[in-house]
Design an enzyme around this catalytic site. Structure first.
Site, PDB file in Angstrom:
ATOM      1  N   ASP A  18     -24.737 -20.501 -28.584  1.00 38.34           N
ATOM      2  CA  ASP A  18     -25.613 -20.266 -27.454  1.00 38.34           C
ATOM      3  C   ASP A  18     -25.890 -21.639 -26.832  1.00 38.34           C
ATOM      4  O   ASP A  18     -25.614 -22.673 -27.455  1.00 38.34           O
ATOM      5  CB  ASP A  18     -26.893 -19.590 -27.945  1.00 38.34           C
ATOM      6  CG  ASP A  18     -27.943 -19.461 -26.873  1.00 38.34           C
ATOM      7  OD1 ASP A  18     -27.630 -18.923 -25.791  1.00 38.34           O
ATOM      8  OD2 ASP A  18     -29.074 -19.927 -27.100  1.00 38.34           O
ATOM      9  N   ASP A  20     -28.981 -22.659 -24.201  1.00 44.60           N
ATOM     10  CA  ASP A  20     -30.408 -23.001 -24.104  1.00 44.60           C
ATOM     11  C   ASP A  20     -31.111 -22.751 -25.434  1.00 44.60           C
ATOM     12  O   ASP A  20     -31.048 -21.641 -25.973  1.00 44.60           O
ATOM     13  CB  ASP A  20     -31.084 -22.166 -23.024  1.00 44.60           C
ATOM     14  CG  ASP A  20     -30.537 -22.442 -21.643  1.00 44.60           C
ATOM     15  OD1 ASP A  20     -31.213 -23.123 -20.867  1.00 44.60           O
ATOM     16  OD2 ASP A  20     -29.422 -21.962 -21.334  1.00 44.60           O
ATOM     17  N   ASP A 179     -30.292 -19.035 -31.332  1.00 43.39           N
ATOM     18  CA  ASP A 179     -31.703 -19.314 -31.621  1.00 43.39           C
ATOM     19  C   ASP A 179     -32.619 -18.115 -31.419  1.00 43.39           C
ATOM     20  O   ASP A 179     -33.832 -18.238 -31.591  1.00 43.39           O
ATOM     21  CB  ASP A 179     -32.200 -20.462 -30.736  1.00 43.39           C
ATOM     22  CG  ASP A 179     -32.344 -20.049 -29.272  1.00 43.39           C
ATOM     23  OD1 ASP A 179     -31.425 -19.396 -28.743  1.00 43.39           O
ATOM     24  OD2 ASP A 179     -33.382 -20.371 -28.663  1.00 43.39           O
TER      25      ASP A 179
END
Length: 231
Positions: A18, A20, A179
């Site tokens: 991922d 961000d 995250d």
């Protein structure tokens, strides 16, 4: 006395990240863009610490959550905020955004070991490409796949599958690193192992994400990938 056997040298052929909250701490610039859009809509700003837990589902969801913090968050109001948000963010995409500590060393080590690297993000493709370029990461990744590059973005597993295919990888030898619950749900639906970072933008405790492994620092990534290979 028993001696622990060393971890195997095995690493997955492809590691997908991922963007961000996983590779880059983009909260400063996302906060500024969100608050610029909220100001255009006559709404008060949202604190940066709150924005960290609103990210991960695309610009519209971020705007919806930002608006909900101070009142109505109807679809028309959200839509009215999209253009000012994207315009501001495009102009300030890396004013304050920085890679997390240890990211570049981990990427270098994976590349040196012959691992194929890719990014699967719910950022628009143009903004994902711009952020990667702003970090000086051109050429590091075999594929960068934004939400608008696929019919259905994360958590639909097709997004991750399309990213791995674009990178020339094989889902059977891929690990996803993210995250948020969006990332772990995507990996689970796609049938690949998933590592969660503890320092990202999750809207819930990282232990509740259902990851195969949690890391607190990028120095733990390669040992973690090898540990997954033992299972």
């Amino acid at each position: 006395m028993a001696v622990d056997s060393p971890l195997p040298a095995t690493l997955p052929a492809t590691v997908v990240f991922d963007l961000d909250g996983t590779l880059v701490d983009t909260a400063p610039d996302l906060t500024a863009a969100l608050n610029a859009a909220l100001a255009a809509l006559g709404r008060p700003p949202v604190p940066a610490d709150d924005v960290r837990h609103m990210v991960g589902h695309g610009a519209r969801k971020l705007l919806e959550r930002g608006l909900a913090a101070s009142g109505d968050a109807g679809a028309e109001l959200v839509e009215a905020g999209v253009a000012p948000f994207l315009a501001f963010y495009a102009d300030h995409i890396a004013d304050g955004s920085r890679p997390y500590p240890g990211v570049e060393a981990a990427l270098d080590a994976l590349a040196a070991a012959g691992v194929r690297l890719a990014i699967c993000t719910n950022k628009p493709q143009a903004l994902a490409d711009a952020l990667v370029a702003a970090m000086g990461w051109q050429g590091r990744f075999a594929a960068v796949t934004g939400f608008d590059a696929v019919p259905r973005p994360k958590p639909d597993p097709g997004h991750l599958r399309a990213c791995v295919a674009a990178a020339g990888g094989d889902m059977a030898d891929t690990v996803f690193v993210g995250d948020s619950i969006t990332d772990t749900a995507t990996a689970r639906a796609a049938g690949v192992p998933v590592i969660a970072v503890s320092f990202g933008f999750s809207d819930r405790p990282v232990a509740e994400l259902g990851a195969d492994l949690i890391i607190d620092d990028y120095a733990e990534l390669l040992p973690g990938l090898r540990r997954l290979a033992c299972r």
